[in-house]
Write a protein that holds these residues in place. Structure first.
Motif, short mmCIF file in Angstrom:
data_model
loop_
_atom_site.label_atom_id
_atom_site.label_comp_id
_atom_site.label_asym_id
_atom_site.label_seq_id
_atom_site.Cartn_x
_atom_site.Cartn_y
_atom_site.Cartn_z
N GLU A 140 -0.56 -2.76 3.06
CA GLU A 140 0.27 -1.14 3.14
C GLU A 140 1.28 -1.04 4.38
O GLU A 140 1.41 -1.70 5.49
CB GLU A 140 -0.82 -0.57 3.31
CG GLU A 140 -0.51 0.87 3.25
CD GLU A 140 -2.12 1.90 3.36
OE1 GLU A 140 -2.63 2.09 2.55
OE2 GLU A 140 -1.39 2.37 4.51
N ARG A 141 2.13 -1.25 3.20
CA ARG A 141 4.11 -0.98 4.25
C ARG A 141 4.46 0.70 4.50
O ARG A 141 5.22 0.82 5.49
CB ARG A 141 5.03 -1.86 3.46
CG ARG A 141 5.12 -2.70 2.99
CD ARG A 141 4.55 -3.88 4.41
NE ARG A 141 5.08 -5.49 3.58
CZ ARG A 141 5.10 -6.35 4.43
NH1 ARG A 141 4.22 -6.18 6.27
NH2 ARG A 141 4.61 -7.03 3.70
N ASN A 142 3.87 1.11 3.92
CA ASN A 142 3.76 2.26 4.11
C ASN A 142 3.29 3.89 3.33
O ASN A 142 2.06 3.10 2.15
CB ASN A 142 5.75 2.77 3.71
CG ASN A 142 6.30 4.32 4.93
OD1 ASN A 142 4.95 5.16 5.24
ND2 ASN A 142 6.88 4.86 3.98
N ARG A 143 3.05 4.37 4.05
CA ARG A 143 2.05 5.31 2.91
C ARG A 143 2.12 7.24 2.82
O ARG A 143 2.83 8.02 4.40
CB ARG A 143 0.54 5.64 3.64
CG ARG A 143 -0.51 6.38 3.49
CD ARG A 143 -1.62 6.38 4.14
NE ARG A 143 -2.63 7.35 3.55
CZ ARG A 143 -3.63 7.10 2.27
NH1 ARG A 143 -3.38 5.86 1.99
NH2 ARG A 143 -4.47 7.76 2.03
N GLY A 144 2.31 8.14 1.80
CA GLY A 144 2.69 9.45 2.10
C GLY A 144 1.77 10.37 2.45
O GLY A 144 0.85 9.63 3.05
N ASN A 145 2.11 10.96 2.15
CA ASN A 145 0.96 12.27 3.09
C ASN A 145 0.11 13.15 2.40
O ASN A 145 0.07 13.60 1.95
CB ASN A 145 2.27 13.59 3.03
CG ASN A 145 1.67 14.39 4.38
OD1 ASN A 145 0.17 14.76 4.69
ND2 ASN A 145 1.27 16.02 3.88
N LEU A 165 2.15 5.27 -1.94
CA LEU A 165 2.52 3.92 -1.51
C LEU A 165 2.59 3.35 -1.80
O LEU A 165 3.21 3.10 -2.91
CB LEU A 165 0.69 4.28 -1.51
CG LEU A 165 -0.59 4.23 -1.62
CD1 LEU A 165 -2.52 3.69 -1.40
CD2 LEU A 165 -0.98 4.16 0.57
N TRP A 166 2.80 2.31 -0.63
CA TRP A 166 3.71 0.90 -1.00
C TRP A 166 3.25 -0.35 -0.05
O TRP A 166 2.25 -0.16 1.02
CB TRP A 166 5.28 1.30 -0.28
CG TRP A 166 6.30 -0.03 0.00
CD1 TRP A 166 6.11 -1.07 -0.97
CD2 TRP A 166 6.97 -0.45 1.21
NE1 TRP A 166 7.20 -1.75 -0.58
CE2 TRP A 166 7.38 -1.41 0.62
CE3 TRP A 166 7.23 0.72 2.54
CZ2 TRP A 166 8.43 -2.13 1.29
CZ3 TRP A 166 8.63 0.07 2.97
CH2 TRP A 166 9.15 -1.66 2.43
N TYR A 167 3.13 -1.50 -1.50
CA TYR A 167 2.47 -2.44 -1.01
C TYR A 167 3.91 -3.88 -0.82
O TYR A 167 4.39 -3.37 -1.92
CB TYR A 167 1.18 -3.07 -1.98
CG TYR A 167 -0.19 -2.47 -1.59
CD1 TYR A 167 0.13 -0.94 -2.91
CD2 TYR A 167 -1.01 -2.61 -0.63
CE1 TYR A 167 -1.49 -0.32 -1.72
CE2 TYR A 167 -1.93 -1.72 -0.41
CZ TYR A 167 -2.42 0.06 -1.06
OH TYR A 167 -2.92 0.23 -0.73
N ASP A 168 3.54 -4.82 -0.25
CA ASP A 168 4.69 -5.53 -0.44
C ASP A 168 3.94 -6.60 -0.18
O ASP A 168 3.08 -6.66 1.40
CB ASP A 168 5.13 -5.27 1.07
CG ASP A 168 7.31 -6.32 0.50
OD1 ASP A 168 7.48 -6.78 1.58
OD2 ASP A 168 7.11 -7.31 -0.88
#
Lengths: 117, 113
Positions: free
Chosen positions: B54-59, B47-50
């Motif tokens: 939540e900006r992006n999520r992995g599989n 996961l990526w938070y900014d």
């Protein structure tokens, strides 16, 4: 999708000698960044060196230098005058340029480096 | 300057339980990233938070979730734990430009029994 490949699962080197760790990557991007991280047994990931894809000059940080071959999509790490403290897992990582939709570091599977006295 | 701090250092849970992992970024860093490092699988992006989003999520399945608080600290929640969730969970932070690389914490070792 971008991929990062480290073809050497394990390597060893004698103290004070030089060793080169290999990394190749696959991308269709033109603007990106490449990194080498070190993970000693303490588990903390430590940034070793960074390379900007648009710069032809290879990055250098003290005993650490890279050989960046953009056309070949190769990014190897050279460690000179190896020290016992260099013993660690080394990870190569790729990051798309700012503004990309992915926005996260993509890591290779790592190379375990052992420096022997 | 304090680095990225993660808590707890170790966590043991039973299959089916929930785990909560916490991360405090470096002061001034607005982005927080979570990675799973399972044995033999390298670092997998979670996961990526900014700026709280939540900006992006992995599989990963939806039972992996998280959030970022107004002070930019972050929490990773793993519901319905499975044995294969046993791994080192690494948190990293970066400045908004993020091109200079991430600063990582020392991780939380999660063991599911």
């Amino acid at each position: 999708a971008q991929t990062v490949t480290q073809s050497q699962p394990e390597m060893s080197v004698q103290e004070a000698e030089t060793v080169t760790l290999s990394c190749t990557y696959d991308t269709s991007e033109n603007n990106y960044y490449l990194f080498w991280y070190k993970q000693p047994p303490s588990r903390q990931m430590i940034l070793v060196i960074r390379q900007e894809a648009y710069k032809q000059q290879n990055a250098t940080e003290n005993r650490f230098s890279v050989n960046f071959q953009k056309a070949a999509k190769s990014f190897s790490l050279k460690i000179s005058d190896s020290q016992l403290g260099d013993t660690a897992m080394y990870f190569c990582a790729f990051l798309k340029g700012y503004g990309g939709s992915q926005g996260n570091l993509i890591f290779g599977k790592g190379t375990k480096l052992s420096v022997k006295p | 300057e304090a680095g990225v701090t993660q808590s707890p250092t170790h966590l043991i849970k039973t299959r089916g339980q929930q785990a909560t992992l916490r991360c405090s970024p470096i002061s001034g860093h607005t982005s927080v990233y979570w990675y799973q490092q399972a044995l033999g699988l390298g670092l997998q992006f979670l996961l990526w938070y900014d700026e709280g989003e939540e900006r992006n999520r992995g599989n990963f399945p939806p039972r992996f979730s998280g959030r970022q608080f107004p002070n930019y600290s972050s929490e990773l929640n793993v519901n319905a734990l499975e044995l294969e969730d046993s791994a080192l969970y690494l948190c990293a932070s970066s400045l908004a430009g993020r091109n200079y690389g991430y600063t990582f914490g020392s991780g939380t070792r999660l063991t599911v029994v």
